[in-house]
Design a protein around this motif. Structure first.
Motif, PDB file in Angstrom:
ATOM      1  N   VAL A   1      37.922  39.793  39.835  1.00 40.12           N
ATOM      2  CA  VAL A   1      36.497  39.899  39.544  1.00 40.12           C
ATOM      3  C   VAL A   1      35.822  40.829  40.549  1.00 40.12           C
ATOM      4  O   VAL A   1      34.998  41.680  40.185  1.00 40.12           O
ATOM      5  CB  VAL A   1      35.832  38.510  39.542  1.00 40.12           C
ATOM      6  N   ALA A   2      36.175  40.684  41.824  1.00 36.60           N
ATOM      7  CA  ALA A   2      35.568  41.542  42.848  1.00 36.60           C
ATOM      8  C   ALA A   2      35.900  43.007  42.606  1.00 36.60           C
ATOM      9  O   ALA A   2      35.034  43.891  42.745  1.00 36.60           O
ATOM     10  CB  ALA A   2      36.048  41.109  44.231  1.00 36.60           C
ATOM     11  N   GLU A   3      37.139  43.284  42.210  1.00 37.26           N
ATOM     12  CA  GLU A   3      37.526  44.667  41.937  1.00 37.26           C
ATOM     13  C   GLU A   3      36.800  45.206  40.704  1.00 37.26           C
ATOM     14  O   GLU A   3      36.367  46.360  40.681  1.00 37.26           O
ATOM     15  CB  GLU A   3      39.037  44.766  41.745  1.00 37.26           C
ATOM     16  N   ALA A   4      36.659  44.362  39.671  1.00 45.35           N
ATOM     17  CA  ALA A   4      35.958  44.799  38.462  1.00 45.35           C
ATOM     18  C   ALA A   4      34.484  45.053  38.747  1.00 45.35           C
ATOM     19  O   ALA A   4      33.915  46.073  38.319  1.00 45.35           O
ATOM     20  CB  ALA A   4      36.123  43.750  37.363  1.00 45.35           C
ATOM     21  N   GLU A   5      33.856  44.133  39.456  1.00 44.37           N
ATOM     22  CA  GLU A   5      32.434  44.286  39.746  1.00 44.37           C
ATOM     23  C   GLU A   5      32.166  45.499  40.624  1.00 44.37           C
ATOM     24  O   GLU A   5      31.116  46.142  40.518  1.00 44.37           O
ATOM     25  CB  GLU A   5      31.897  43.011  40.383  1.00 44.37           C
ATOM     26  N   ALA A   6      33.121  45.837  41.483  1.00 44.31           N
ATOM     27  CA  ALA A   6      32.957  47.026  42.323  1.00 44.31           C
ATOM     28  C   ALA A   6      32.902  48.299  41.485  1.00 44.31           C
ATOM     29  O   ALA A   6      32.386  49.325  41.929  1.00 44.31           O
ATOM     30  CB  ALA A   6      34.106  47.113  43.328  1.00 44.31           C
ATOM     31  N   ARG A   7      33.425  48.206  40.247  1.00 44.65           N
ATOM     32  CA  ARG A   7      33.426  49.363  39.347  1.00 44.65           C
ATOM     33  C   ARG A   7      32.452  49.173  38.194  1.00 44.65           C
ATOM     34  O   ARG A   7      32.516  49.880  37.188  1.00 44.65           O
ATOM     35  CB  ARG A   7      34.846  49.595  38.824  1.00 44.65           C
ATOM     36  N   GLY A   8      31.573  48.198  38.319  1.00 48.24           N
ATOM     37  CA  GLY A   8      30.544  47.993  37.311  1.00 48.24           C
ATOM     38  C   GLY A   8      31.050  47.446  36.001  1.00 48.24           C
ATOM     39  O   GLY A   8      30.434  47.670  34.947  1.00 48.24           O
ATOM     40  N   THR A   9      32.164  46.706  36.049  1.00 48.23           N
ATOM     41  CA  THR A   9      32.708  46.168  34.814  1.00 48.23           C
ATOM     42  C   THR A   9      33.082  44.701  35.005  1.00 48.23           C
ATOM     43  O   THR A   9      32.557  44.042  35.905  1.00 48.23           O
ATOM     44  CB  THR A   9      33.883  47.033  34.306  1.00 48.23           C
ATOM     45  N   TYR A  10      33.978  44.161  34.192  1.00 53.34           N
ATOM     46  CA  TYR A  10      34.171  42.719  34.130  1.00 53.34           C
ATOM     47  C   TYR A  10      35.639  42.349  33.922  1.00 53.34           C
ATOM     48  O   TYR A  10      36.477  43.210  33.620  1.00 53.34           O
ATOM     49  CB  TYR A  10      33.344  42.130  32.984  1.00 53.34           C
ATOM     50  N   VAL A  11      35.912  41.058  34.038  1.00 51.38           N
ATOM     51  CA  VAL A  11      37.231  40.483  33.753  1.00 51.38           C
ATOM     52  C   VAL A  11      37.119  39.602  32.518  1.00 51.38           C
ATOM     53  O   VAL A  11      36.216  38.776  32.418  1.00 51.38           O
ATOM     54  CB  VAL A  11      37.745  39.641  34.931  1.00 51.38           C
ATOM     55  N   THR A  12      38.026  39.794  31.579  1.00 54.10           N
ATOM     56  CA  THR A  12      38.178  38.842  30.487  1.00 54.10           C
ATOM     57  C   THR A  12      39.477  38.095  30.674  1.00 54.10           C
ATOM     58  O   THR A  12      40.417  38.608  31.299  1.00 54.10           O
ATOM     59  CB  THR A  12      38.138  39.527  29.111  1.00 54.10           C
ATOM     60  N   VAL A  13      39.537  36.862  30.161  1.00 57.66           N
ATOM     61  CA  VAL A  13      40.725  36.033  30.370  1.00 57.66           C
ATOM     62  C   VAL A  13      41.245  35.489  29.053  1.00 57.66           C
ATOM     63  O   VAL A  13      40.480  35.050  28.192  1.00 57.66           O
ATOM     64  CB  VAL A  13      40.449  34.868  31.344  1.00 57.66           C
ATOM     65  N   HIS A  14      42.556  35.555  28.905  1.00 56.25           N
ATOM     66  CA  HIS A  14      43.256  34.834  27.845  1.00 56.25           C
ATOM     67  C   HIS A  14      43.265  33.366  28.254  1.00 56.25           C
ATOM     68  O   HIS A  14      43.716  33.029  29.351  1.00 56.25           O
ATOM     69  CB  HIS A  14      44.687  35.382  27.743  1.00 56.25           C
ATOM     70  N   ALA A  15      42.742  32.491  27.368  1.00 53.05           N
ATOM     71  CA  ALA A  15      42.672  31.070  27.742  1.00 53.05           C
ATOM     72  C   ALA A  15      42.754  30.184  26.507  1.00 53.05           C
ATOM     73  O   ALA A  15      41.962  30.318  25.576  1.00 53.05           O
ATOM     74  CB  ALA A  15      41.372  30.777  28.489  1.00 53.05           C
ATOM     75  N   HIS A  16      43.738  29.257  26.524  1.00 49.66           N
ATOM     76  CA  HIS A  16      43.889  28.297  25.433  1.00 49.66           C
ATOM     77  C   HIS A  16      43.560  26.871  25.845  1.00 49.66           C
ATOM     78  O   HIS A  16      43.441  26.002  24.983  1.00 49.66           O
ATOM     79  CB  HIS A  16      45.315  28.341  24.878  1.00 49.66           C
ATOM     80  N   ASN A  17      43.450  26.606  27.131  1.00 51.61           N
ATOM     81  CA  ASN A  17      43.040  25.253  27.537  1.00 51.61           C
ATOM     82  C   ASN A  17      41.834  25.351  28.461  1.00 51.61           C
ATOM     83  O   ASN A  17      41.590  26.375  29.091  1.00 51.61           O
ATOM     84  CB  ASN A  17      44.202  24.473  28.169  1.00 51.61           C
ATOM     85  N   ASN A  18      41.086  24.265  28.529  1.00 48.87           N
ATOM     86  CA  ASN A  18      39.807  24.316  29.242  1.00 48.87           C
ATOM     87  C   ASN A  18      39.938  24.264  30.755  1.00 48.87           C
ATOM     88  O   ASN A  18      39.031  24.702  31.462  1.00 48.87           O
ATOM     89  CB  ASN A  18      38.894  23.186  28.758  1.00 48.87           C
ATOM     90  N   ALA A  19      41.041  23.756  31.257  1.00 43.84           N
ATOM     91  CA  ALA A  19      41.215  23.730  32.707  1.00 43.84           C
ATOM     92  C   ALA A  19      41.287  25.157  33.255  1.00 43.84           C
ATOM     93  O   ALA A  19      40.581  25.523  34.199  1.00 43.84           O
ATOM     94  CB  ALA A  19      42.459  22.933  33.088  1.00 43.84           C
ATOM     95  N   GLY A  20      42.148  25.982  32.641  1.00 48.61           N
ATOM     96  CA  GLY A  20      42.251  27.375  33.072  1.00 48.61           C
ATOM     97  C   GLY A  20      40.981  28.143  32.786  1.00 48.61           C
ATOM     98  O   GLY A  20      40.531  28.963  33.592  1.00 48.61           O
TER      99      GLY A  20
END
Length: 408
Positions: free
Chosen positions: A215-234
């Motif tokens: 996230v820190a690396e993405a935000e440093a470039r003005g963008t974002y992180v998306t995540v593959h997620a099938h359960n709510n804990a992750g």
């Protein structure tokens, strides 16, 4: 161009407008209605239906071939892989999808090639290689492969499925490597997946600190992180670490949806691939037992869409197809129409996907000032959503003000 005679559905959710004229100049929409300027090329679309160019927010152009032959047995040449990817690009565009977000598998090589006009295809927003943990979703090597073997399968400029990343420092390094390869956002796999060999959907992957590093690396470039997620804990861990988009979300409930809404996190459901894999995973070049891993993903995503909608979460639309048979991207809109409505399915695949991709100032709706990306249907998809999934009903496609398909 002066487009006349069509019923226009603008992608905002507003009612269709019969016989709405559209003026296109220098690749952009400059007016709706009025009179054509002198010398305008008149395009007669009488009896047809125009929507914004469709957007698929979850594709894998780098997995356009038989998956096992690409990843495990390595039976395909670079030429064959490239041919399959280029054919997929053309097929996607001619199905009415003028923009896609590639969520793992390609780098800037194919994106630049398509953008240059050297081959037909959609506008490509991509994350470069996925960030995957050792033994996690996104790693598709054989059981006997080492990490070094997996890394050696990358084809710079064409295919790079994932980078194995363990610990915050490795995540940070590989995030920077993905950006070096032209990534426009980052993707991480924070739970197990359907197309996996070494995990279960109930597994969580990566830690808060690892996701936060990306996230820190993405935000440093003005963008974002998306995540593959099938359960709510992750999923919850990733949201708390700063991720801004969730792919699949097949266990999202009311509480999780409220958390996502509170953090401004979008959801991109992917129903079409789950249906395809459950029907016959071998068509994608995967073992037949993969189909059984779909489990409750289809019903779970339907429930997630309803919970997310009630909470005010931004909901996009993605097909997530893998393998050589990716000609039914429009099926995602058909399936979404069954859960919500054809209009909501269209809005999710146009305006709202543009918002997910952070390009909504440029595309996603039919409005003056927007890039002229338009899909022309031979019948009304709001009356019969199956039209979305019939390439023969896509009578014309306009991308950036240029006609790239016309079978009227």
């Amino acid at each position: 161009m002066w487009l006349v005679g069509a019923t226009v559905i603008d992608g905002t959710g507003a009612d269709p407008v019969p016989r709405q004229a559209i003026l296109v100049e220098d690749g952009r929409i400059t007016a709706l209605g009025g009179t054509p300027p002198a010398g305008a090329e008149v395009v007669d679309l009488a009896g047809l239906v125009v929507t914004p160019g469709l957007i698929d927010a979850h594709v894998h152009l780098g997995l356009s071939s038989d998956v096992d032959k690409l990843t495990t047995t390595r039976q395909l040449s670079v030429a064959e892989l490239a041919a399959d990817m280029f054919a997929n690009c053309r097929q996607t565009l001619e199905s009415g999808f003028t923009t896609v977000r590639d969520t793992g598998g390609v780098d800037q090589g194919i994106e630049r090639t398509v953008a240059s006009g050297k081959l037909p295809g959609p506008r490509i927003i991509h994350c470069g290689p996925i960030l995957a943990q050792t033994g996690g979703h996104g790693y598709l090597g054989a059981d006997w492969d080492s990490a070094e073997d997996w890394d050696s399968r990358q084809i710079p400029g064409l295919v790079s499925l994932s980078l194995v990343s363990d610990g915050p420092d490795a995540v940070r390094r590989n995030a920077r490597e993905a950006f070096r390869r032209g990534a426009m956002f980052l993707k991480m796999c924070v739970t197990g997946g359907v197309v996996s060999r070494h995990d279960k959907l109930s597994d969580t992957q990566f830690t808060h600190d690892e996701v936060a590093a990306a996230v820190a690396e993405a935000e440093a470039r003005g963008t974002y992180v998306t995540v593959h997620a099938h359960n709510n804990a992750g999923l919850r861990m990733a949201v708390e670490a700063g991720a801004k988009c969730v792919e699949h979300g097949s266990a999202v409930d009311e509480e999780t949806a409220e958390l996502m809404a509170g953090h401004g996190v979008a959801l991109v459901p992917t129903l079409a691939v789950a249906h395809a894999l459950r029907a016959d995973a071998t068509e994608a070049g995967l073992p037949p037992e993969i189909g059984a891993r779909v489990g409750n993903v289809i019903d779970g995503q339907a429930a997630a869409i309803r919970a997310a909608r009630a909470a005010g979460v931004l909901i996009g639309s993605g097909s997530d197809y893998v393998g050589p048979k990716q000609e039914h991207r429009g099926l995602e809109l058909v399936l979404r129409s069954e859960i919500e409505s054809p209009m909501q399915a269209l809005v999710s695949a146009t305006r709202d996907n543009a918002r997910v991709l952070r390009i909504d100032e440029e595309v996603g709706t039919i409005e003056p000032g927007k890039i002229a990306d338009l899909t022309v249907f031979g019948a009304d998809p709001l009356a019969d959503p199956r039209v979305f999934d019939d390439p023969a009903q896509v009578k014309a496609v306009i991308q950036g003000g240029r006609v790239v398909k016309d079978i009227r």
